[in-house]
Design an enzyme around this catalytic site. Structure first.
Site, PDB file in Angstrom:
ATOM      1  N   THR A   1      19.180  -6.616  21.543  1.00  0.00           N
ATOM      2  CA  THR A   1      20.580  -7.045  21.441  1.00  0.00           C
ATOM      3  C   THR A   1      21.496  -5.832  21.575  1.00  0.00           C
ATOM      4  OG1 THR A   1      19.890  -8.798  19.935  1.00  0.00           O
ATOM      5  CG2 THR A   1      22.231  -8.299  19.993  1.00  0.00           C
ATOM      6  N   VAL A  30      17.518 -20.257  20.627  1.00  0.00           N
ATOM      7  CA  VAL A  30      18.784 -19.524  20.626  1.00  0.00           C
ATOM      8  C   VAL A  30      18.994 -18.939  19.236  1.00  0.00           C
ATOM      9  CG1 VAL A  30      21.286 -19.717  20.853  1.00  0.00           C
ATOM     10  CG2 VAL A  30      19.803 -20.976  22.418  1.00  0.00           C
ATOM     11  N   ASP A  32      21.476 -15.854  16.936  1.00  0.00           N
ATOM     12  CA  ASP A  32      22.854 -15.735  16.451  1.00  0.00           C
ATOM     13  C   ASP A  32      23.834 -15.271  17.519  1.00  0.00           C
ATOM     14  OD1 ASP A  32      21.242 -13.206  16.011  1.00  0.00           O
ATOM     15  OD2 ASP A  32      23.277 -12.439  15.844  1.00  0.00           O
TER      16      ASP A  32
END
Lengths: 132, 167
Positions: A1, A30, A32
């Site tokens: 991320t 999916v 956050d």
């Protein structure tokens, strides 16, 4: 991320977060990152946050908005981030990290995992870090 | 107001030593690019998009080019962006075959009345907006292909632990 937060010269803030998710994740899973309030939040009345870490845990505590709630309650940005990350760790055993900037220009990079590469640019200087 | 930009490259349980310097260079490059936008009078929204676009293009990070692979060995990406001026936001999830999901998220924010588009809908919207479709293979790195193989072998041998894999 990956993620970013910023405060501009008008006093407005923004966040952006992007990810490939978990390695070997179920198709369709999916986390956050696309969820406002968890993967990030920005309100020029308070500040901005971008999150990273175990997505399901971050979703359960609404990590980004929780941090800004603590800022609203008068905590400094670093303390707010530590409090929320600590809550996520104790409540749902989730680890992660965040970058936070307040609408006054105070900022913090905090994480409970071993590492999180981060960098900040302010006053023509660049700060960076990796390990706790 | 004194502008500032911060970036992160993902929380991680362990980082191989040979990767550390490349990660440092990547986040510094992204922060510097975002700061340049702010110093030239740009908005915070433009700065965060610029910074994250650079990290998505950097194969060392888990986003865009270099995103990790799902159980089928393909890339599905999620992204969101938010403007603190008016709380407008845009997001995409399970996006495939685009280089920069963060730019598509911003288009969702600015060109639709919605906050989040998923998978097939995100792909149709990207096409309508003229966002180039790229082969999914182009986003995959050899390291991520090998890591998936190792992970599959490991999870075959033991109970999977999502906490070891922070995303």
């Amino acid at each position: 991320t990956v993620g970013a937060v910023a405060l501009d010269s008008n006093g407005d803030v923004a966040y952006a977060t992007s990810t490939g998710g978990l390695m070997n994740k179920m198709v369709g899973r999916v986390g956050d990152s696309p969820c406002v309030g968890s993967g990030g939040y920005a309100d020029s009345a308070m500040g901005a946050v971008s999150s990273t870490g175990h997505g399901e845990s971050i979703l359960k505590v609404n990590l980004a908005r929780l941090i800004l709630f603590h800022v609203q309650q008068g905590k400094a940005v670093g303390e707010a981030a530590d409090t929320a990350l600590g809550y996520m760790k104790s409540k749902v055993k989730g680890e992660g990290g965040v970058i936070v900037v307040s609408n006054a220009g105070d900022w913090a990079a905090k994480w409970t995992t071993e590492s999180m590469p981060w960098a900040a640019a302010q006053d023509g200087k660049v700060h960076f870090g990796l390990h706790r | 107001m004194n502008p500032v930009v911060l970036v992160h490259g993902g929380a991680s349980s362990e980082i191989p030593q040979d990767l550390e310097e490349r990660l440092r260079q990547g986040v510094v490059r992204a922060a510097t690019a975002g700061y340049k936008v702010l110093k030239e009078g740009g908005r915070a929204l433009d700065a965060v998009e610029a910074a994250v676009t650079i990290l998505e293009d950097d194969p060392e990070f888990n986003a865009g080019h270099g995103a990790v692979l799902n159980a089928e060995g393909t890339v599905e990406m999620d992204a969101s962006i938010m403007d603190g001026r008016d709380l407008s936001s845009g997001a995409v999830c399970a996006a495939r075959c685009i280089a920069n999901p963060i730019q598509l998220a911003r288009l969702v924010m600015e060109k639709t009345p919605h906050c989040l588009l998923t998978s097939h809908g995100a792909a149709k919207f990207a096409c309508a907006m003229g966002v180039p479709v790229i082969p999914g293979e182009q986003l995959i790195t050899e390291r991520n292909r090998q890591d998936l193989e190792k992970e599959k072998q490991k999870t075959d041998a033991e109970t999977p632990s999502p906490q070891k894999n922070q995303g």
